[in-house]
Design a protein around this motif. Sequence first.
Motif, PDB file in Angstrom:
ATOM      1  N   PRO A 646      56.674  50.091  41.570  1.00 10.71           N
ATOM      2  CA  PRO A 646      56.718  51.115  40.516  1.00 10.71           C
ATOM      3  C   PRO A 646      57.507  50.698  39.284  1.00 10.71           C
ATOM      4  CG  PRO A 646      58.165  51.719  42.341  1.00 10.71           C
ATOM      5  CD  PRO A 646      57.378  50.528  42.793  1.00 10.71           C
ATOM      6  N   ARG A 647      58.296  49.648  39.388  1.00  7.14           N
ATOM      7  CA  ARG A 647      59.088  49.199  38.234  1.00  7.14           C
ATOM      8  C   ARG A 647      58.235  48.494  37.190  1.00  7.14           C
ATOM      9  NH1 ARG A 647      63.196  45.193  40.757  1.00  7.14           N
ATOM     10  NH2 ARG A 647      61.197  44.437  41.572  1.00  7.14           N
ATOM     11  N   VAL A 648      57.095  47.927  37.602  1.00  9.11           N
ATOM     12  CA  VAL A 648      56.298  47.067  36.723  1.00  9.11           C
ATOM     13  C   VAL A 648      55.656  47.892  35.609  1.00  9.11           C
ATOM     14  CG1 VAL A 648      54.243  45.598  36.598  1.00  9.11           C
ATOM     15  CG2 VAL A 648      55.878  45.317  38.482  1.00  9.11           C
ATOM     16  N   LYS A 649      55.938  47.517  34.347  1.00  7.27           N
ATOM     17  CA  LYS A 649      55.391  48.203  33.183  1.00  7.27           C
ATOM     18  C   LYS A 649      54.396  47.344  32.414  1.00  7.27           C
ATOM     19  CE  LYS A 649      58.051  51.615  34.150  1.00  7.27           C
ATOM     20  NZ  LYS A 649      57.467  52.803  34.849  1.00  7.27           N
ATOM     21  N   VAL A 650      54.351  46.060  32.717  1.00  8.16           N
ATOM     22  CA  VAL A 650      53.397  45.154  32.085  1.00  8.16           C
ATOM     23  C   VAL A 650      53.177  43.993  33.048  1.00  8.16           C
ATOM     24  CG1 VAL A 650      55.240  43.911  30.868  1.00  8.16           C
ATOM     25  CG2 VAL A 650      52.892  43.731  30.049  1.00  8.16           C
ATOM     26  N   ILE A 651      51.970  43.452  33.054  1.00 12.14           N
ATOM     27  CA  ILE A 651      51.654  42.307  33.905  1.00 12.14           C
ATOM     28  C   ILE A 651      51.437  41.082  33.022  1.00 12.14           C
ATOM     29  CG2 ILE A 651      49.940  41.309  35.481  1.00 12.14           C
ATOM     30  CD1 ILE A 651      49.544  44.099  36.648  1.00 12.14           C
ATOM     31  N   PHE A 652      52.112  40.004  33.366  1.00 12.06           N
ATOM     32  CA  PHE A 652      52.033  38.749  32.628  1.00 12.06           C
ATOM     33  C   PHE A 652      51.319  37.718  33.495  1.00 12.06           C
ATOM     34  CE2 PHE A 652      54.707  35.065  30.653  1.00 12.06           C
ATOM     35  CZ  PHE A 652      53.596  34.653  29.924  1.00 12.06           C
ATOM     36  N   VAL A 653      50.110  37.324  33.086  1.00  7.55           N
ATOM     37  CA  VAL A 653      49.341  36.286  33.777  1.00  7.55           C
ATOM     38  C   VAL A 653      49.561  34.975  33.022  1.00  7.55           C
ATOM     39  CG1 VAL A 653      47.072  35.541  34.563  1.00  7.55           C
ATOM     40  CG2 VAL A 653      47.626  37.994  34.492  1.00  7.55           C
ATOM     41  N   ASN A 654      50.255  34.041  33.657  1.00  8.28           N
ATOM     42  CA  ASN A 654      50.583  32.762  33.012  1.00  8.28           C
ATOM     43  C   ASN A 654      49.993  31.638  33.859  1.00  8.28           C
ATOM     44  OD1 ASN A 654      51.729  30.920  31.226  1.00  8.28           O
ATOM     45  ND2 ASN A 654      53.654  30.825  32.353  1.00  8.28           N
ATOM     46  N   ILE A 655      48.856  31.106  33.434  1.00  7.43           N
ATOM     47  CA  ILE A 655      48.099  30.144  34.237  1.00  7.43           C
ATOM     48  C   ILE A 655      47.964  28.827  33.487  1.00  7.43           C
ATOM     49  CG2 ILE A 655      45.849  29.625  35.276  1.00  7.43           C
ATOM     50  CD1 ILE A 655      47.352  31.818  36.771  1.00  7.43           C
ATOM     51  N   PHE A 656      48.262  27.737  34.185  1.00  4.65           N
ATOM     52  CA  PHE A 656      47.890  26.427  33.661  1.00  4.65           C
ATOM     53  C   PHE A 656      47.059  25.739  34.732  1.00  4.65           C
ATOM     54  CE2 PHE A 656      47.584  22.551  31.599  1.00  4.65           C
ATOM     55  CZ  PHE A 656      47.985  22.718  30.283  1.00  4.65           C
ATOM     56  N   GLY A 657      45.790  25.574  34.449  1.00  2.00           N
ATOM     57  CA  GLY A 657      44.839  25.146  35.461  1.00  2.00           C
ATOM     58  C   GLY A 657      44.858  23.662  35.749  1.00  2.00           C
ATOM     59  N   GLY A 658      44.896  23.325  37.026  1.00  4.54           N
ATOM     60  CA  GLY A 658      44.597  21.997  37.529  1.00  4.54           C
ATOM     61  C   GLY A 658      43.411  22.194  38.446  1.00  4.54           C
ATOM     62  N   LEU A 659      43.697  22.377  39.733  1.00  5.50           N
ATOM     63  CA  LEU A 659      42.650  22.812  40.658  1.00  5.50           C
ATOM     64  C   LEU A 659      42.221  24.243  40.349  1.00  5.50           C
ATOM     65  CD1 LEU A 659      43.807  21.415  44.121  1.00  5.50           C
ATOM     66  CD2 LEU A 659      41.838  20.692  42.783  1.00  5.50           C
ATOM     67  N   THR A 660      43.184  25.070  39.926  1.00  7.44           N
ATOM     68  CA  THR A 660      42.862  26.438  39.534  1.00  7.44           C
ATOM     69  C   THR A 660      42.065  26.416  38.228  1.00  7.44           C
ATOM     70  OG1 THR A 660      44.895  27.229  40.559  1.00  7.44           O
ATOM     71  CG2 THR A 660      43.838  28.691  38.976  1.00  7.44           C
ATOM     72  N   LEU A 661      40.964  27.156  38.199  1.00  7.97           N
ATOM     73  CA  LEU A 661      40.073  27.145  37.041  1.00  7.97           C
ATOM     74  C   LEU A 661      40.327  28.349  36.147  1.00  7.97           C
ATOM     75  CD1 LEU A 661      36.766  26.178  38.905  1.00  7.97           C
ATOM     76  CD2 LEU A 661      38.470  24.661  37.879  1.00  7.97           C
ATOM     77  N   GLY A 662      40.391  28.102  34.845  1.00 12.62           N
ATOM     78  CA  GLY A 662      40.656  29.172  33.894  1.00 12.62           C
ATOM     79  C   GLY A 662      39.600  30.257  33.907  1.00 12.62           C
ATOM     80  N   ASP A 663      38.319  29.888  34.052  1.00 10.33           N
ATOM     81  CA  ASP A 663      37.267  30.902  34.077  1.00 10.33           C
ATOM     82  C   ASP A 663      37.337  31.742  35.345  1.00 10.33           C
ATOM     83  OD1 ASP A 663      36.592  28.587  35.489  1.00 10.33           O
ATOM     84  OD2 ASP A 663      34.445  28.933  35.281  1.00 10.33           O
ATOM     85  N   MET A 664      37.748  31.128  36.461  1.00 11.03           N
ATOM     86  CA  MET A 664      37.894  31.880  37.703  1.00 11.03           C
ATOM     87  C   MET A 664      39.024  32.904  37.576  1.00 11.03           C
ATOM     88  SD  MET A 664      40.033  32.178  40.484  1.00 11.03           S
ATOM     89  CE  MET A 664      40.950  30.654  40.319  1.00 11.03           C
ATOM     90  N   ILE A 665      40.121  32.507  36.956  1.00  7.20           N
ATOM     91  CA  ILE A 665      41.236  33.438  36.740  1.00  7.20           C
ATOM     92  C   ILE A 665      40.768  34.613  35.878  1.00  7.20           C
ATOM     93  CG2 ILE A 665      43.467  33.716  35.599  1.00  7.20           C
ATOM     94  CD1 ILE A 665      43.770  32.275  38.207  1.00  7.20           C
ATOM     95  N   ALA A 666      40.027  34.317  34.836  1.00  9.01           N
ATOM     96  CA  ALA A 666      39.533  35.376  33.949  1.00  9.01           C
ATOM     97  C   ALA A 666      38.649  36.350  34.714  1.00  9.01           C
ATOM     98  CB  ALA A 666      38.766  34.764  32.784  1.00  9.01           C
TER      99      ALA A 666
END
Length: 729
Positions: A646-666
């Motif tokens: 309940p404390r969370v007022k904003v979500i920060f998604v900070n991704i730098f892709g290697g194996l993780t794909l930017g389009d998949m995160i989106a």
Amino acid sequence: MQTALELPQSRNRMVSMLTGCSRPLRLRTRILGVASFSTSSSRHSYKDTIKNLKVGADTRVIFQGFTGRQATANAQESLAWGTQIVGGVTPGREGTHPILRELPVLPTVKAAMEVLKPDATGIYVAAHQAAAAIEEAIEAEVPLIVAVAEHIPVHDMLKIHSMLKSQSKSRLVGANAPGIISAIGRCRIGFQPLPVFSPGHVGIVAKSGTLSYETVASLTRAGVGQSLCIGMGGDMVAGTDFVDALNVFEHDPDTHGIIIVGEVGGQAEEEAAAWIENYRIRTPQPKPIAALVAGKLIKPGYVMGHSGAWAGWGENSAEQKHQILERAGAVMVDHPSQFGEVMQQLLFKPDKSLTLVSGHRHVQLSQTITSDRPLPSGNLHELERAQGPGDVGDFLVSQGILLDDFGPWAESTDGIGAPRKIALAIDRSKRTPHFRICQSTDDNPKVARAKYIPFDFRSGPTASGIAEALEHLDIKQLPSLVATRNLLLSLFYLFKKYEAIILEVRIAVEEKIPDLDPEENFKNDLIIYDPQFVFDPAAFKSGNRHPEIHVPEAKAQGSVPLPEVEVAAKEDGIVYVKLGPSDSSDPEFSSYNIGTLVNGAGLAMNTVDALALAPHHGRAANFLDTGGKATAETVKKSFALLLADPRVKVIFVNIFGGLTLGDMIARGILLAFRELGLEERGMPVVVRIRGTNEAEGQRILADSGLKIFAFDGFDEAAAKCVELARSNS
């Protein structure tokens, strides 16, 4: 009172007799099988293999697990980039690769060495098979072995390091590392995101994969290319460390500047600092060195994603490491996005001073390095004092497992003689187990008069090592001396059998007045109490070993159970740690209001750190690492974890892709908006996607029509998070 050195000769003979008896020899023979590997000369050692790290255009590379899906995809990318892959190994197969048809497949590494003459091998097999694959490569004397798998059991790697020390042919990079890459020679052995690399003259060595990608991208954007990038990896014991890499960079004509990316845990950063001090003294024109240390705000008692990301007993915090490196002469930054500007100035404008204002950080890049570095205040400062893994997090700490192996236990030592502390732990620098023998139970190693006695993992503690431990404990009563010797051997037996990380107990000996009854004088008065046992979860996760201590029923015997939210996260491959005070009545409780969603342990730690620094002064509500193999569903589940706070007022998604794909995160973000009702909740989301497929990920978000705040730079994104968190509070 006599010291250990002043003990009567008869007692010393008794120690020798105790430690040289047949029982420990039988114990070692029964549970250990010792293999040896050839060396070209008895004068040679593992250090002689450091030169094998210098990869380039002429490096001939094979893959183990070559026909697997991940290896095939990686080989296709690396071949297109210019890496000289000459074939690979898949057990039981021979011929050509089903997709890469021009490349041969051989059934063993030995056969590949004979036919293909490789200089390096990349190991692309599952964690439970990785140690066997590394061992096969060592036996075949492959010059460079790169292991990228995470969650390889620690004891598997201790065995590997024992083997490596007995030979002088093979060098290991990893495990749990992104690999090694030469941007100049276009040789990649690993899974680094190729688009961010550019040829140049900065050498990089990093514990964290994602932080190394951020570092490379920052350099490339600033017009500064890279020479050689070495992934040390975030495991407890690494095949190649900072000092190994620094020795390569010092003598590499292609490397003109050096970057070190460290994090909490171990002493590799301090060893690098000592190397830098010596280097600057003995070298008239030293190459400039910049560095970063992540994990300043880790939560005490937790392992922060990487198996090595925790500060052990007596180890420095990440902030202390930062200061030690700075005093040694490294130019320190707080976020990898700053490396580009720093190295550009250090390399191309060495005669001009540079003032870099980065948040609270004021760095003068000239002959004198100055800084104004206020510590975080309030509960944030409390988080800096991690002493080691506690009874929650990735490691299992149990006080109710197999305690009968040690004999009687006491609740306390009230009225008993001075307590001492004994631990069997892992020396990360020597890459071996060791006994830590303390003459008191103080948390300060100097006050406790701690003595460290390392021994080979395969052959076990030596008779002389046991004797040294007993001498340091200064126990005078012979029956208690016998009991202590048995305790040390029991710790080793338990360490090996159940793949422990740390086994720690406290002991005390009741001081007695000599009694006329001989039997009373020879009574065992050794009191053993307060056991703290830590076992490796990767042994169960990767190899399904020791379910009797890792299944929930076993954990309930003595360990504090994980909070439900963290159990749910672990089941989905997510590492989630809630930060801030647990008491909702604490006035600081609601100020931890930025939910973070990050890929990679190092980047996740640094995101928490950098948010807290000026000018942002934000507070992350959590540490969340989606893992290197995140999917859209994983991202959605990560959002659900954040929304549950309940404390969370904003979500920060900070991704730098290697194996993780930017389009998949989106796509995962869109899935979360749709299925979790983020718009209806009015929960703002700030997104920063960089690295692999970043353009496609940014396009997907831009075309969605959703209220998502997207940024390229970290500082802009962080500032927006703090602004939104405050306006929504």
